[in-house]
Write an enzyme that holds these catalytic residues in place. Structure first.
Site, PDB file in Angstrom:
ATOM      1  N   HIS A  57       0.910  -1.264  -0.054  1.00 34.16           N
ATOM      2  CA  HIS A  57       0.190   0.117   0.047  1.00 34.16           C
ATOM      3  C   HIS A  57       0.933   1.361  -0.102  1.00 34.16           C
ATOM      4  O   HIS A  57       1.460   1.656   1.163  1.00 34.16           O
ATOM      5  CB  HIS A  57      -0.816   0.046   1.190  1.00 34.16           C
ATOM      6  CG  HIS A  57      -1.916   1.091   1.139  1.00 34.16           C
ATOM      7  ND1 HIS A  57      -3.337   0.686   0.785  1.00 34.16           N
ATOM      8  CD2 HIS A  57      -1.890   2.485   1.040  1.00 34.16           C
ATOM      9  CE1 HIS A  57      -3.970   2.012   1.018  1.00 34.16           C
ATOM     10  NE2 HIS A  57      -2.917   3.076   1.045  1.00 34.16           N
ATOM     11  N   HIS A  59       1.559   5.406  -2.159  1.00 35.61           N
ATOM     12  CA  HIS A  59       0.861   6.513  -3.031  1.00 35.61           C
ATOM     13  C   HIS A  59       2.268   7.043  -3.617  1.00 35.61           C
ATOM     14  O   HIS A  59       2.722   8.033  -3.151  1.00 35.61           O
ATOM     15  CB  HIS A  59       0.193   7.485  -2.028  1.00 35.61           C
ATOM     16  CG  HIS A  59      -0.991   6.990  -1.660  1.00 35.61           C
ATOM     17  ND1 HIS A  59      -2.313   6.986  -2.293  1.00 35.61           N
ATOM     18  CD2 HIS A  59      -1.361   6.319  -0.524  1.00 35.61           C
ATOM     19  CE1 HIS A  59      -3.286   6.628  -1.591  1.00 35.61           C
ATOM     20  NE2 HIS A  59      -2.695   6.003  -0.474  1.00 35.61           N
ATOM     21  N   GLN A 152      -9.486   9.201  -5.675  1.00 33.63           N
ATOM     22  CA  GLN A 152      -9.217   9.707  -4.152  1.00 33.63           C
ATOM     23  C   GLN A 152     -10.294  10.665  -4.052  1.00 33.63           C
ATOM     24  O   GLN A 152     -10.622  10.766  -2.711  1.00 33.63           O
ATOM     25  CB  GLN A 152      -7.889  10.648  -4.605  1.00 33.63           C
ATOM     26  CG  GLN A 152      -7.456  11.686  -3.306  1.00 33.63           C
ATOM     27  CD  GLN A 152      -6.998  11.017  -2.088  1.00 33.63           C
ATOM     28  OE1 GLN A 152      -5.839  10.499  -2.145  1.00 33.63           O
ATOM     29  NE2 GLN A 152      -7.966  10.834  -1.387  1.00 33.63           N
ATOM     30  N   HIS A 210      -9.232   1.628  -0.192  1.00 35.73           N
ATOM     31  CA  HIS A 210      -9.173   2.315   1.216  1.00 35.73           C
ATOM     32  C   HIS A 210     -10.430   2.103   1.721  1.00 35.73           C
ATOM     33  O   HIS A 210     -11.582   2.290   0.937  1.00 35.73           O
ATOM     34  CB  HIS A 210      -8.852   3.677   0.768  1.00 35.73           C
ATOM     35  CG  HIS A 210      -7.412   3.979   0.560  1.00 35.73           C
ATOM     36  ND1 HIS A 210      -6.747   3.575  -0.587  1.00 35.73           N
ATOM     37  CD2 HIS A 210      -6.645   4.706   1.120  1.00 35.73           C
ATOM     38  CE1 HIS A 210      -5.889   4.341  -0.938  1.00 35.73           C
ATOM     39  NE2 HIS A 210      -5.284   4.725   0.228  1.00 35.73           N
ATOM     40  N   GLU A 213     -11.487   4.389   6.544  1.00 34.02           N
ATOM     41  CA  GLU A 213     -10.167   4.943   7.254  1.00 34.02           C
ATOM     42  C   GLU A 213     -10.678   6.108   8.004  1.00 34.02           C
ATOM     43  O   GLU A 213     -10.614   7.294   7.513  1.00 34.02           O
ATOM     44  CB  GLU A 213      -9.218   5.373   6.114  1.00 34.02           C
ATOM     45  CG  GLU A 213      -7.985   5.620   6.546  1.00 34.02           C
ATOM     46  CD  GLU A 213      -7.090   6.390   5.636  1.00 34.02           C
ATOM     47  OE1 GLU A 213      -7.095   6.455   4.367  1.00 34.02           O
ATOM     48  OE2 GLU A 213      -5.886   6.924   6.200  1.00 34.02           O
ATOM     49  N   ASP A 309       2.261   3.158   3.013  1.00 32.67           N
ATOM     50  CA  ASP A 309       1.074   3.996   2.607  1.00 32.67           C
ATOM     51  C   ASP A 309       1.736   5.458   2.102  1.00 32.67           C
ATOM     52  O   ASP A 309       1.605   5.987   0.969  1.00 32.67           O
ATOM     53  CB  ASP A 309       0.386   4.602   3.887  1.00 32.67           C
ATOM     54  CG  ASP A 309      -1.177   5.127   3.516  1.00 32.67           C
ATOM     55  OD1 ASP A 309      -1.259   5.278   2.188  1.00 32.67           O
ATOM     56  OD2 ASP A 309      -2.088   5.556   4.392  1.00 32.67           O
TER      57      ASP A 309
HETATM   58 FE   FE2 Z   1      -3.587   5.063   1.167  1.00 35.66          FE
END
Ligand code: FE2
Length: 426
Positions: A57, A59, A152, A210, A213, A309
């Protein structure tokens, strides 16, 4: 028999000591002692040799952008998303590529050789998608990059996210992503899980969402994700990232939820460094840790990995591409401090993460891809304690990174100290 490379005398994670014979990009032999010629031999006697680290995971479109155009003052997920929204119009193809390639170098130096990265699809230009597709190709000889189409700003909440996410998949993005807890309503979130899983099933793709969260104990999108995985026959192909709401859920509900996740063959990836920093920001005291219920998930037979992440981006001001940092934080927050649990945390950033990514060629076995990392430690638990230097990294049969052992003796109060190699035990 001749080899291209022999890695001699390393200690495996299970305590075995063996030589590894490599030809081309394959492990050909693993034996207590290989007596054969090789073009190159590395002697790693006494050091830990492990299959490479894997990050499930990340970005990569946002990494190494910390401070541009400003920092996240509140430290929350929502300000981070807002800040990323300010940065997005300023991105250029070259800048995204340059940052991503720099991060890939960091990763290789740490023995991190496979990364699943989300890429934001809420941009009509799909600039980051194009840049990371380029990066995936550039690094393919030494690093496996899996891209997740990640809306996103919300698959439904953002007016063009749906079409752009599908366009990204058409362009060759590997995995279907989502962010149900960021849609406008719980109902929209649920609907987004269903449609995204249907898109994945139609295309024969994996899903990595995701999911939940948030500290809201009523955020239950994982339930729908598990339901859809089962309904659509996606067992073993669906991952729920974060699941932080589970930290705050009612215990009775969790006792019903865990078997549903297990039955559906859904894996789970908490991101300990980020979860401990971002969750609980609205709490006073006691302040919730926010990470999902890792020991309970494991006990229920659910596959769990740990992800990184973020590194130096709108959500996180630190990070080094070291999956041992991730596991170190994970074992603290989850209180997994027994020897068996610590050992498991090491597996979670290697073999378990590899299974989540579906890397079939992974592992220290004859016939598998010749990728490995040599650590200046005697065993996996010592590696977690020291987070030591990566003395050598081999990817697809080639040595891609080397580092000399630091054997310098410390001088403490005028005498040579007994401490060496950052407190290595031997
Ligand atoms: Fe993430």
């Amino acid at each position: 028999m001749n080899f291209d490379l022999i890695v001699k005398g390393g200690t495996f994670a299970d305590g075995r000591v063996a030589d590894i014979g490599i030809r081309g990009d394959r492990i050909i032999a693993i034996e207590p002692r290989i007596e054969a010629d090789a073009r190159e031999v590395i002697d790693v006697t006494g050091d830990l040799v492990s299959p490479p680290f894997v990050d499930p995971h990340f970005h990569m479109d946002a990494t190494l952008s910390y401070g541009t155009p400003r920092i996240n003052a509140s430290g929350t997920l929502l300000e981070g998303i807002g800040l990323w929204g300010e940065l997005k119009p300023l991105l250029t193809h070259e800048a995204v590529k340059e940052r991503a390639l720099a991060y890939c170098d960091w990763a290789v130096s740490m023995g991190l050789l496979a990364i699943r990265t989300h890429v934001d699809t809420c941009d009509d230009r799909l600039l980051a998608v194009e840049a990371l597709l380029d990066v995936r190709k550039t690094v393919a000889p030494y690093l496996d990059l899996q891209l997740v189409a990640f809306p996103q700003d919300g698959f439904y909440r953002d007016p063009t996210a749906r079409q752009n996410t599908i366009r990204a998949l058409d362009m060759g993005v590997d995995v279907v992503g989502g962010i149900p807890h960021f849609e406008r309503t719980m109902a929209d979130g649920t609907r987004s899980v269903t449609e995204l899983c249907e898109i994945a099933a139609e295309r024969g793709l994996m899903v990595d969402m995701h999911c939940d969260e948030t500290d809201d104990p009523m955020s239950r999108h994982i339930e729908q994700l598990a339901y859809e995985a089962q309904r659509l026959g996606l067992q073993g192909k669906v991952n729920g990232s974060h699941l932080t709401s589970m930290h705050s859920m009612d215990n009775y509900y969790v006792s019903k939820l865990l078997p549903l996740i297990a039955e559906a063959g859904v894996s789970v990836v908490p991101n300990p460094l980020i979860n401990i920093v971002i969750q609980g920001r609205h709490d006073t005291y006691p302040k919730r840790r926010g990470m999902t219920r890792v020991p309970e998930l494991l006990k229920a037979g659910i596959r769990v990995g740990f992800g990184q992440d973020c590194v130096l981006d709108p959500w996180y001001p630190l990070g080094t591409a070291d999956m041992l940092d991730v596991a170190f934080m994970g074992l603290h927050v989850a209180q997994m401090t027994s020897p068996a649990d610590m050992r498991r945390c090491f597996d979670m950033v290697t073999t378990e993460n590899a299974a989540i990514l579906g890397l079939e060629d992974y592992g220290l076995e004859a016939g598998k891809m010749a990728s490995l990392v040599v650590l200046d430690a005697g065993n996996p638990i010592e590696a977690l304690r020291l987070r030591p230097d990566r003395l050598a990294v081999v990817s697809k049969g080639k040595i891609v990174s080397r580092q000399a052992r630091n054997d310098a003796r410390l001088v403490i109060d005028g005498r040579p100290a007994s401490v060496r190699r950052r407190h290595r035990a031997d």
